[in-house]
Design a protein around this motif. Structure first.
Motif, PDB file in Angstrom:
ATOM      1  N   VAL A 100       0.796  -1.190  -0.047  1.00 51.63           N
ATOM      2  CA  VAL A 100       0.023   0.156  -0.094  1.00 51.63           C
ATOM      3  C   VAL A 100       0.951   1.387   0.011  1.00 51.63           C
ATOM      4  O   VAL A 100       1.972   1.404   1.026  1.00 51.63           O
ATOM      5  N   GLY A 101       0.572   2.050  -0.880  1.00 47.37           N
ATOM      6  CA  GLY A 101       1.210   3.319  -0.962  1.00 47.37           C
ATOM      7  C   GLY A 101       0.545   4.349  -0.178  1.00 47.37           C
ATOM      8  O   GLY A 101      -0.495   4.598   0.231  1.00 47.37           O
ATOM      9  N   ILE A 102       1.473   5.601   0.274  1.00 48.00           N
ATOM     10  CA  ILE A 102       0.860   6.562   0.996  1.00 48.00           C
ATOM     11  C   ILE A 102       1.333   7.778   0.361  1.00 48.00           C
ATOM     12  O   ILE A 102       2.704   7.827   0.209  1.00 48.00           O
ATOM     13  N   ARG A 103       0.597   9.043   0.004  1.00 53.12           N
ATOM     14  CA  ARG A 103       1.266  10.034  -0.790  1.00 53.12           C
ATOM     15  C   ARG A 103       0.690  11.287  -0.099  1.00 53.12           C
ATOM     16  O   ARG A 103      -0.482  11.385   0.285  1.00 53.12           O
ATOM     17  N   CYS A 104       1.292  12.324  -0.231  1.00 54.36           N
ATOM     18  CA  CYS A 104       1.126  13.825  -0.088  1.00 54.36           C
ATOM     19  C   CYS A 104       1.076  14.580  -1.217  1.00 54.36           C
ATOM     20  O   CYS A 104       2.072  14.639  -1.944  1.00 54.36           O
ATOM     21  N   ASN A 105       0.158  15.254  -1.680  1.00 52.31           N
ATOM     22  CA  ASN A 105       0.063  16.255  -2.889  1.00 52.31           C
ATOM     23  C   ASN A 105       0.177  17.738  -2.512  1.00 52.31           C
ATOM     24  O   ASN A 105      -0.335  18.473  -3.222  1.00 52.31           O
ATOM     25  N   GLY A 106       0.555  17.798  -1.280  1.00 55.48           N
ATOM     26  CA  GLY A 106       0.735  19.128  -0.911  1.00 55.48           C
ATOM     27  C   GLY A 106       2.188  19.921  -1.469  1.00 55.48           C
ATOM     28  O   GLY A 106       2.400  19.545  -2.520  1.00 55.48           O
ATOM     29  N   VAL A 107       2.202  21.149  -0.800  1.00 58.53           N
ATOM     30  CA  VAL A 107       3.256  21.933  -1.180  1.00 58.53           C
ATOM     31  C   VAL A 107       4.474  21.234  -1.437  1.00 58.53           C
ATOM     32  O   VAL A 107       5.415  21.254  -2.313  1.00 58.53           O
ATOM     33  N   GLN A 108       4.866  20.496  -0.277  1.00 54.84           N
ATOM     34  CA  GLN A 108       6.124  19.446  -0.076  1.00 54.84           C
ATOM     35  C   GLN A 108       5.632  18.140  -0.373  1.00 54.84           C
ATOM     36  O   GLN A 108       5.036  17.239   0.626  1.00 54.84           O
ATOM     37  N   SER A 109       5.424  17.614  -1.595  1.00 49.51           N
ATOM     38  CA  SER A 109       4.790  16.368  -1.912  1.00 49.51           C
ATOM     39  C   SER A 109       5.950  15.257  -1.698  1.00 49.51           C
ATOM     40  O   SER A 109       7.042  15.591  -1.667  1.00 49.51           O
ATOM     41  N   TRP A 110       5.197  14.067  -1.497  1.00 55.19           N
ATOM     42  CA  TRP A 110       6.216  12.696  -1.024  1.00 55.19           C
ATOM     43  C   TRP A 110       5.382  11.614  -1.182  1.00 55.19           C
ATOM     44  O   TRP A 110       3.970  11.645  -1.286  1.00 55.19           O
ATOM     45  N   SER A 111       5.971  10.514  -1.325  1.00 53.56           N
ATOM     46  CA  SER A 111       5.094   9.138  -1.196  1.00 53.56           C
ATOM     47  C   SER A 111       6.135   8.073  -0.783  1.00 53.56           C
ATOM     48  O   SER A 111       7.426   8.009  -0.721  1.00 53.56           O
ATOM     49  N   VAL A 112       5.448   7.139  -0.093  1.00 56.64           N
ATOM     50  CA  VAL A 112       6.189   6.108   0.446  1.00 56.64           C
ATOM     51  C   VAL A 112       5.286   4.938   0.551  1.00 56.64           C
ATOM     52  O   VAL A 112       4.121   5.094   0.232  1.00 56.64           O
ATOM     53  N   TYR A 113       6.079   3.737   0.874  1.00 56.62           N
ATOM     54  CA  TYR A 113       5.138   2.425   0.658  1.00 56.62           C
ATOM     55  C   TYR A 113       5.388   1.440   1.832  1.00 56.62           C
ATOM     56  O   TYR A 113       6.430   1.732   2.575  1.00 56.62           O
TER      57      TYR A 113
END
Length: 248
Positions: A100-113
């Motif tokens: 399962v992936g987790i992501r942020c689409n905010g100003v400082q975007s990131w994603s982790v699994y």
């Protein structure tokens, strides 16, 4: 009136006193400029993953989730938008292990699994004693028990009626969860056995003697030899000692 003579030493004293009065303001400005960055709490990520899994599996299921912990050294900027969970697995979420992936689409975007193990529990038929290959299952062989069926790849049995009079296709130990891959319909006709061949036409009933050329279970089409003509034909197993052919 007391008059203070201004000297070079006095000027330094006055400047020092003014600096002391400004010191609290300078410290406040410095602490605001160099504040510690805000990080996303790992606990909030686990909650997002848990909600995602619960929304994508059968709500009636009795299940347990195990979420693999993220590296404690991982520092992710606090997300300015709602955090999203997702999976790229073509089949979606399934019992056993998932990514399962987790992501942020905010100003400082990131994603982790991370890895999520989904364990599904159900009341299923299990063996109460070991059985040998070819042995017919009876009420004494089985019991209903709550089991983890996450790794059962074929249809499992949930009632005694589904199990009775089936044959074990291998040796099975006590406690085994019974499913289609471990059982088979009982052999009603054995190769070389004398049988009765019946016509499947409802208008008239013709019976002939024959010999089975192979083993057969109920409903299976097998090769049989007509005892009088010697002709080999295909017939459907009906019950012990009987097969049928359909006349057109």
């Amino acid at each position: 009136m007391l008059r203070l003579k201004v000297t070079s030493f006095n000027r330094h004293i006055l400047m020092f006193l003014k600096t002391l009065r400004l010191l609290p303001l300078l410290l406040t400005f410095a602490s605001g400029s160099y504040a510690e960055p805000s990080y996303q709490a790992h606990s909030s990520l686990y909650q997002v993953v848990s909600d995602f899994v619960q929304n994508n599996i059968d709500p009636a299921s009795n299940y347990e989730l195990t979420i693999a912990p993220l590296d404690t050294r991982l520092r992710l900027a606090k997300c300015s938008q709602p955090i999203e969970a997702f999976t790229s697995q073509p089949q979606g979420l399934s019992p056993d292990r998932n990514t399962v992936g987790i992501r942020c689409n905010g100003v400082q975007s990131w994603s982790v699994y991370t890895s999520v193990i989904v364990r599904i529990f159900d009341q299923v038929m299990v063996l109460s004693q070991p059985v040998q290959r070819g042995e017919l299952l009876t009420p004494n062989h089985v019991r209903l028990e709550k089991k983890d069926i996450s790794k059962v790849k074929t249809g499992y049995f949930i009632s005694q009626e589904q199990v009775f009079n089936k044959q074990a296709n291998r040796y099975l130990a006590a406690g085994t969860v019974l499913h289609n891959g471990l059982t088979m319909e009982p052999v009603l006709i054995k190769r070389g056995e004398k049988i009765v061949i019946r016509s499947g036409n409802p208008a008239f009933d013709i019976r002939m003697l024959g010999v089975a050329m192979m083993d057969g279970v109920k409903g299976q089409s097998i090769s049989v030899k007509n005892a009088s003509s010697g002709r080999i034909i295909a017939a459907k197993v009906e019950q012990t000692g009987f097969v049928s052919i359909h006349q057109r």
